[in-house]
Design a protein around this motif. Structure first.
Motif, PDB file in Angstrom:
ATOM      1  N   MET A 436       0.846  -1.184   0.000  1.00  0.00           N
ATOM      2  CA  MET A 436       0.000   0.000   0.000  1.00  0.00           C
ATOM      3  C   MET A 436       0.889   1.244   0.000  1.00  0.00           C
ATOM      4  SD  MET A 436      -3.092  -0.995   2.645  1.00  0.00           S
ATOM      5  CE  MET A 436      -2.016  -1.382   4.032  1.00  0.00           C
ATOM      6  N   SER A 437       0.321   2.379  -0.403  1.00  0.00           N
ATOM      7  CA  SER A 437       1.091   3.623  -0.390  1.00  0.00           C
ATOM      8  C   SER A 437       1.162   4.224   1.004  1.00  0.00           C
ATOM      9  CB  SER A 437       0.471   4.639  -1.357  1.00  0.00           C
ATOM     10  OG  SER A 437      -0.814   5.042  -0.902  1.00  0.00           O
ATOM     11  N   THR A 438       0.245   3.783   1.890  1.00  0.00           N
ATOM     12  CA  THR A 438       0.157   4.362   3.224  1.00  0.00           C
ATOM     13  C   THR A 438       0.115   3.249   4.260  1.00  0.00           C
ATOM     14  OG1 THR A 438      -1.090   6.247   2.362  1.00  0.00           O
ATOM     15  CG2 THR A 438      -1.206   5.871   4.729  1.00  0.00           C
ATOM     16  N   ALA A 439       0.944   3.351   5.280  1.00  0.00           N
ATOM     17  CA  ALA A 439       0.878   2.401   6.394  1.00  0.00           C
ATOM     18  C   ALA A 439      -0.364   2.724   7.217  1.00  0.00           C
ATOM     19  CB  ALA A 439       2.137   2.506   7.252  1.00  0.00           C
ATOM     20  N   ARG A 440      -1.120   1.674   7.592  1.00  0.00           N
ATOM     21  CA  ARG A 440      -2.361   1.952   8.316  1.00  0.00           C
ATOM     22  C   ARG A 440      -2.772   0.765   9.179  1.00  0.00           C
ATOM     23  NH1 ARG A 440      -5.783   4.360   4.544  1.00  0.00           N
ATOM     24  NH2 ARG A 440      -4.306   4.379   2.817  1.00  0.00           N
ATOM     25  N   ALA A 441      -3.373   1.084  10.326  1.00  0.00           N
ATOM     26  CA  ALA A 441      -4.022   0.114  11.215  1.00  0.00           C
ATOM     27  C   ALA A 441      -5.311   0.758  11.710  1.00  0.00           C
ATOM     28  CB  ALA A 441      -3.109  -0.246  12.380  1.00  0.00           C
ATOM     29  N   SER A 442      -6.252  -0.040  12.184  1.00  0.00           N
ATOM     30  CA  SER A 442      -7.570   0.474  12.593  1.00  0.00           C
ATOM     31  C   SER A 442      -8.251   1.187  11.426  1.00  0.00           C
ATOM     32  CB  SER A 442      -7.454   1.418  13.793  1.00  0.00           C
ATOM     33  OG  SER A 442      -6.978   0.738  14.923  1.00  0.00           O
ATOM     34  N   ALA A 443      -8.064   0.647  10.224  1.00  0.00           N
ATOM     35  CA  ALA A 443      -8.697   1.200   9.031  1.00  0.00           C
ATOM     36  C   ALA A 443     -10.065   0.543   8.821  1.00  0.00           C
ATOM     37  CB  ALA A 443      -7.796   0.984   7.819  1.00  0.00           C
ATOM     38  N   ILE A 455     -10.045   0.734   0.874  1.00  0.00           N
ATOM     39  CA  ILE A 455      -9.596   0.846   2.253  1.00  0.00           C
ATOM     40  C   ILE A 455      -9.372   2.320   2.555  1.00  0.00           C
ATOM     41  CG2 ILE A 455      -7.134   0.530   1.740  1.00  0.00           C
ATOM     42  CD1 ILE A 455      -6.995  -1.123   4.387  1.00  0.00           C
ATOM     43  N   ALA A 456      -9.850   2.766   3.719  1.00  0.00           N
ATOM     44  CA  ALA A 456      -9.783   4.174   4.082  1.00  0.00           C
ATOM     45  C   ALA A 456      -9.520   4.292   5.570  1.00  0.00           C
ATOM     46  CB  ALA A 456     -11.078   4.891   3.719  1.00  0.00           C
ATOM     47  N   SER A 461      -2.852  10.069   7.397  1.00  0.00           N
ATOM     48  CA  SER A 461      -3.016  10.566   6.030  1.00  0.00           C
ATOM     49  C   SER A 461      -4.481  10.492   5.611  1.00  0.00           C
ATOM     50  CB  SER A 461      -2.159   9.734   5.077  1.00  0.00           C
ATOM     51  OG  SER A 461      -2.468  10.016   3.731  1.00  0.00           O
ATOM     52  N   THR A 462      -4.855  11.344   4.665  1.00  0.00           N
ATOM     53  CA  THR A 462      -6.205  11.306   4.095  1.00  0.00           C
ATOM     54  C   THR A 462      -6.274  10.445   2.842  1.00  0.00           C
ATOM     55  OG1 THR A 462      -5.760  13.312   2.804  1.00  0.00           O
ATOM     56  CG2 THR A 462      -6.764  13.607   4.988  1.00  0.00           C
ATOM     57  N   VAL A 463      -5.182   9.778   2.508  1.00  0.00           N
ATOM     58  CA  VAL A 463      -5.131   8.949   1.306  1.00  0.00           C
ATOM     59  C   VAL A 463      -5.994   7.696   1.496  1.00  0.00           C
ATOM     60  CG1 VAL A 463      -3.652   7.515  -0.153  1.00  0.00           C
ATOM     61  CG2 VAL A 463      -2.873   9.772   0.588  1.00  0.00           C
ATOM     62  N   ALA A 483     -10.749  14.259   5.812  1.00  0.00           N
ATOM     63  CA  ALA A 483     -10.133  14.234   7.142  1.00  0.00           C
ATOM     64  C   ALA A 483      -9.461  12.887   7.348  1.00  0.00           C
ATOM     65  CB  ALA A 483     -11.188  14.474   8.234  1.00  0.00           C
ATOM     66  N   ALA A 484      -8.364  12.904   8.120  1.00  0.00           N
ATOM     67  CA  ALA A 484      -7.720  11.657   8.518  1.00  0.00           C
ATOM     68  C   ALA A 484      -8.577  11.003   9.599  1.00  0.00           C
ATOM     69  CB  ALA A 484      -6.318  11.934   9.044  1.00  0.00           C
ATOM     70  N   ARG A 485      -8.774   9.686   9.515  1.00  0.00           N
ATOM     71  CA  ARG A 485      -9.700   9.005  10.420  1.00  0.00           C
ATOM     72  C   ARG A 485      -9.124   7.658  10.853  1.00  0.00           C
ATOM     73  NH1 ARG A 485     -14.815  11.358   9.542  1.00  0.00           N
ATOM     74  NH2 ARG A 485     -14.879  12.655   7.658  1.00  0.00           N
ATOM     75  N   SER A 486      -9.057   7.432  12.157  1.00  0.00           N
ATOM     76  CA  SER A 486      -8.719   6.119  12.696  1.00  0.00           C
ATOM     77  C   SER A 486      -9.972   5.518  13.315  1.00  0.00           C
ATOM     78  CB  SER A 486      -7.619   6.246  13.755  1.00  0.00           C
ATOM     79  OG  SER A 486      -7.297   4.977  14.292  1.00  0.00           O
ATOM     80  N   ARG A 487     -10.221   4.250  13.078  1.00  0.00           N
ATOM     81  CA  ARG A 487     -11.416   3.538  13.556  1.00  0.00           C
ATOM     82  C   ARG A 487     -12.711   4.189  13.080  1.00  0.00           C
ATOM     83  NH1 ARG A 487     -10.633  -1.537  15.397  1.00  0.00           N
ATOM     84  NH2 ARG A 487     -12.681  -1.328  16.302  1.00  0.00           N
ATOM     85  N   PRO A 488     -12.829   4.554  11.770  1.00  0.00           N
ATOM     86  CA  PRO A 488     -14.119   5.049  11.275  1.00  0.00           C
ATOM     87  C   PRO A 488     -15.051   3.874  11.010  1.00  0.00           C
ATOM     88  CG  PRO A 488     -12.596   4.897   9.455  1.00  0.00           C
ATOM     89  CD  PRO A 488     -11.828   4.456  10.690  1.00  0.00           C
TER      90      PRO A 488
END
Length: 669
Positions: A436-443, A455-456, A461-463, A483-488
């Protein structure tokens, strides 16, 4: 005169006549009388359905089902009559409970539902009982009546009994019947035109007739539509001059089904290929209250007795051959929880998905790269290959090819992952995807209608990104989140858009929401929720609205986290939010599971004061009310919730005050 009549006549003697008989005549008389009584007794047994199922011609009603089982009508508009069909002994009387919406009526002799609804009525399930002197069969019809100004819900699914069939020229076919889900279908159409002699009923979708011209196999697309949307099904049809072909395959929509005692089941529908199936049969006999439609193969009814999981063999046959399918059915008391065997590994924050064969894959969790499978038939866990990375708070998405994508997550060190991998149920192995272009958890992730995965969130990041199974690669969406969002929360809506709402940015819980347009790949902000929340639960309701509940509310200026019990609905047509009844318990880090009966299950989570919860609740959209289920059986925070193919819900792992758990439980609606 037949033997029975002769015996009856010879035994109708007066006492005075019997008195003058000699001993030999009396013995002969009593032999005839005993034979007569035996014949009468056997006749009564067979006539009443005893003696192993009754004599030929004495059958119960069987396989009762309606042309349309889930319908949305419009107030003050006449409906297309909804006609029942069944394959057992003729039904002499029909009844419905509860009473149909005002203006609609059930013909007690034919069972046809007709009329003009005159009042708006919330979606409700109506049980139709068809009976005769020997017994009864049941079917359900889910009906709602909307105001004329409110557009109906689009149809969401379309299935036909025969999906790839070869007919014999100049021989009338059994009607190929559709089953549509979602909003009411206003019209059916097919392209290209069907083979000569066959016709599609534009109102019911049934394909019938007598093919009169040999035709090579071709694909015909049937489209079911209304004013707000459509859905299609591809059928392969051939007409042959050769002798009738045998059926090639047979399968059921629910190969493994777990039903609640005394609750009407959704019809279990077959699909078949090859030569047209002329008749269906099942062995052993289905559970009491269920029956097989011997013409269409549908399994319907209301199970009346509890039984363990049992395998039933359904046989589809024609003059050229047969084909079989196995259906496993269990009947249990409804609204119950049952603890399963323990998982091999303790898990919190794992990822889970149901596989095409009905098993559930559970993978990862805190400090875990292991994975295991739950078999709903045996209730057992078996280990499968481990993932390439440890993944805590990753996403899991079942792909259209039957594989499972697990993306992102946290390593033990706390670092977010750029990586993702795909599980193949056939090889039971994991294969990495492109990064992925962005590292993410709780997506949050969702499968799109085109087969890609969106995946968002889960990063600063807002990517947002799309995974394409065809290329095994990730690409950024054309636009970015606002907006950047964790656990949306994320919900695929019925209008080709995706709702993403809430979440946590670097300092605050969010109440904002936005829409992703699948066609353009762009994001636009929509109206905000009434409450800020992250780690909430969401699902799409049958009426097309998005349901959101629970979660946590936190702001940088307030060190206290408030756990929400509030719930609200998002209307895609007006892009507005409305409050609904609140849960009994405030809870966060849980999931919302839409059940086959239209209710929503919320289980476990964390409540105010950091309490780990073992309670579970049901939301009924029809009455806008909440009710507790029995206790889950263990405290489950950051557990997984998976709706299995049999209609049950599997809850796995989670944490209590002692840390990650190996426990798992199954909910029977």
């Amino acid at each position: 005169m037949n033997t029975y009549a002769q015996l009856q006549r010879q035994c109708l003697l007066s006492i005075s006549e019997l008195a003058v008989f000699d001993s030999q005549q009396r013995r002969l008389f009593f032999r005839k009388l005993a034979l007569l009584l035996l014949m009468v007794t056997l006749g009564l047994l067979y006539g009443c359905g005893g003696g192993g199922g009754g004599s030929p011609g004495i059958e119960l009603p069987a396989g009762l089902v309606y042309d349309a089982s889930s319908i949305s009508y419009v107030q003050n508009q006449p409906i297309t009559p909804n006609t029942p069909r069944q394959s057992g002994s003729p039904i002499t009387q029909y009844a419905v409970a509860p009473q149909l919406p005002a203006g609609l009526m059930l013909d007690p002799v034919t069972g046809i539902i007709s009329g003009t609804p005159v009042q708006v009525s919330a979606a409700n399930t109506y049980t139709v009982t068809g009976s005769n002197a020997h017994g009864a069969a049941t079917a359900y019809v889910h009906i709602e009546v909307t105001a004329a100004a409110i557009p109906p819900m689009p149809p969401t699914a379309l299935h036909y009994t025969e999906t790839a069939v070869t007919y014999q020229v100049n021989i009338a076919i059994h009607p190929n019947l559709p089953h549509a889900e979602g909003g009411a279908v206003e019209q059916y159409a097919v392209s290209p035109a069907l083979p000569a002699g066959l016709a599609l009923n534009a109102e019911t979708g049934a394909i019938s007739g007598t093919p009169n011209t040999v035709t090579a196999a071709a694909v015909y697309t049937v489209t079911a539509s209304n004013s707000v949307g459509s859905v299609s099904e591809n059928l392969s049809i051939a007409v042959s001059s050769a002798p009738l072909l045998p059926p090639a395959s047979l399968r059921y929509g629910q190969a493994t089904a777990a039903y609640a005692q005394s609750a009407v089941i959704a019809p279990n529908l077959p699909t078949a290929t090859g030569g047209e199936i002329a008749q269906y049969s099942v062995s052993p006999g289905l559970p009491a209250g269920l029956s097989l439609n011997t013409i269409s193969g549908e399994i319907t009814g209301t199970p009346s007795a509890i039984q363990a999981a049992t395998a039933y063999t359904v046989t589809g046959s024609n003059a050229a051959g047969t084909v079989t399918a196995t259906v496993i059915i269990a009947v249990a008391v409804g609204n119950t929880w049952t603890l399963t065997d323990l998982m091999a590994n303790a898990r919190v924050g794992a990822a889970a998905a149901v596989l095409p064969d009905g098993q559930v894959l559970v993978a990862g969790g805190l400090n875990q790269n292991t994975a295991e499978l739950f078999n709903p038939v045996t209730g057992q866990w078996t280990a499968t290959a481990a993932m390439n990375d440890m993944r805590y708070l990753a996403t899991a998405t079942l792909l259209q090819n039957g594989k499972v994508l697990v993306a992102g997550g946290l390593l033990t060190s706390g670092s977010s992952l750029f990586t993702a991998e795909v599980y193949d149920p056939k090889s039971r192995m994991w294969t990495p995807t492109g990064p992925m272009s962005t590292a993410r958890a709780s997506a949050a992730s969702v499968l799109l209608p085109n087969g890609q995965v969106l995946i968002a969130g889960g990063a600063s990041s807002t990517v947002a990104e799309l995974y394409d199974p065809a290329t095994n690669r990730w690409t950024n969406t054309a636009g970015s989140l606002t907006a950047a969002r964790s656990r949306p929360v994320i919900v695929l809506l019925s209008n080709n858009q995706v709702l993403v709402a809430g979440g946590l940015n670097s300092s605050d819980a969010l109440n904002t929401a936005e829409l992703y347009n699948i066609n353009t790949g762009t994001w636009t902000q929509t109206n905000s929720m009434r409450f800020a929340r992250y780690a909430g639960a969401a699902t799409l309701l049958p009426n097309g609205k998005a349901f959101v509940t629970g979660g946590s509310n936190y702001t940088a200026g307030n060190s206290v986290t408030v756990f929400e019990n509030t719930a609200e609905l998002f209307d895609p047509d007006t892009q507005t939010w409305s409050s609904i009844s609140s849960m009994t318990d405030a809870r966060s880090y849980t999931a919302a599971t839409l059940l086959p009966n239209g209710r929503v299950l919320i289980a476990g989570g964390m409540g105010n004061g950091g309490i780990y919860l073992s309670t579970a609740e049901l939301y009924d959209p029809d009455s806008n009310t909440w009710m507790y289920t029995p206790d889950l059986g263990y405290r489950a925070y950051l557990s997984t919730a998976t709706l299995m193919q049999n209609g049950q819900v599997l809850i796995t792992g989670g944490a209590n005050s002692g840390g990650p758990q190996r426990a798992a439980a199954v909910y029977q609606p």
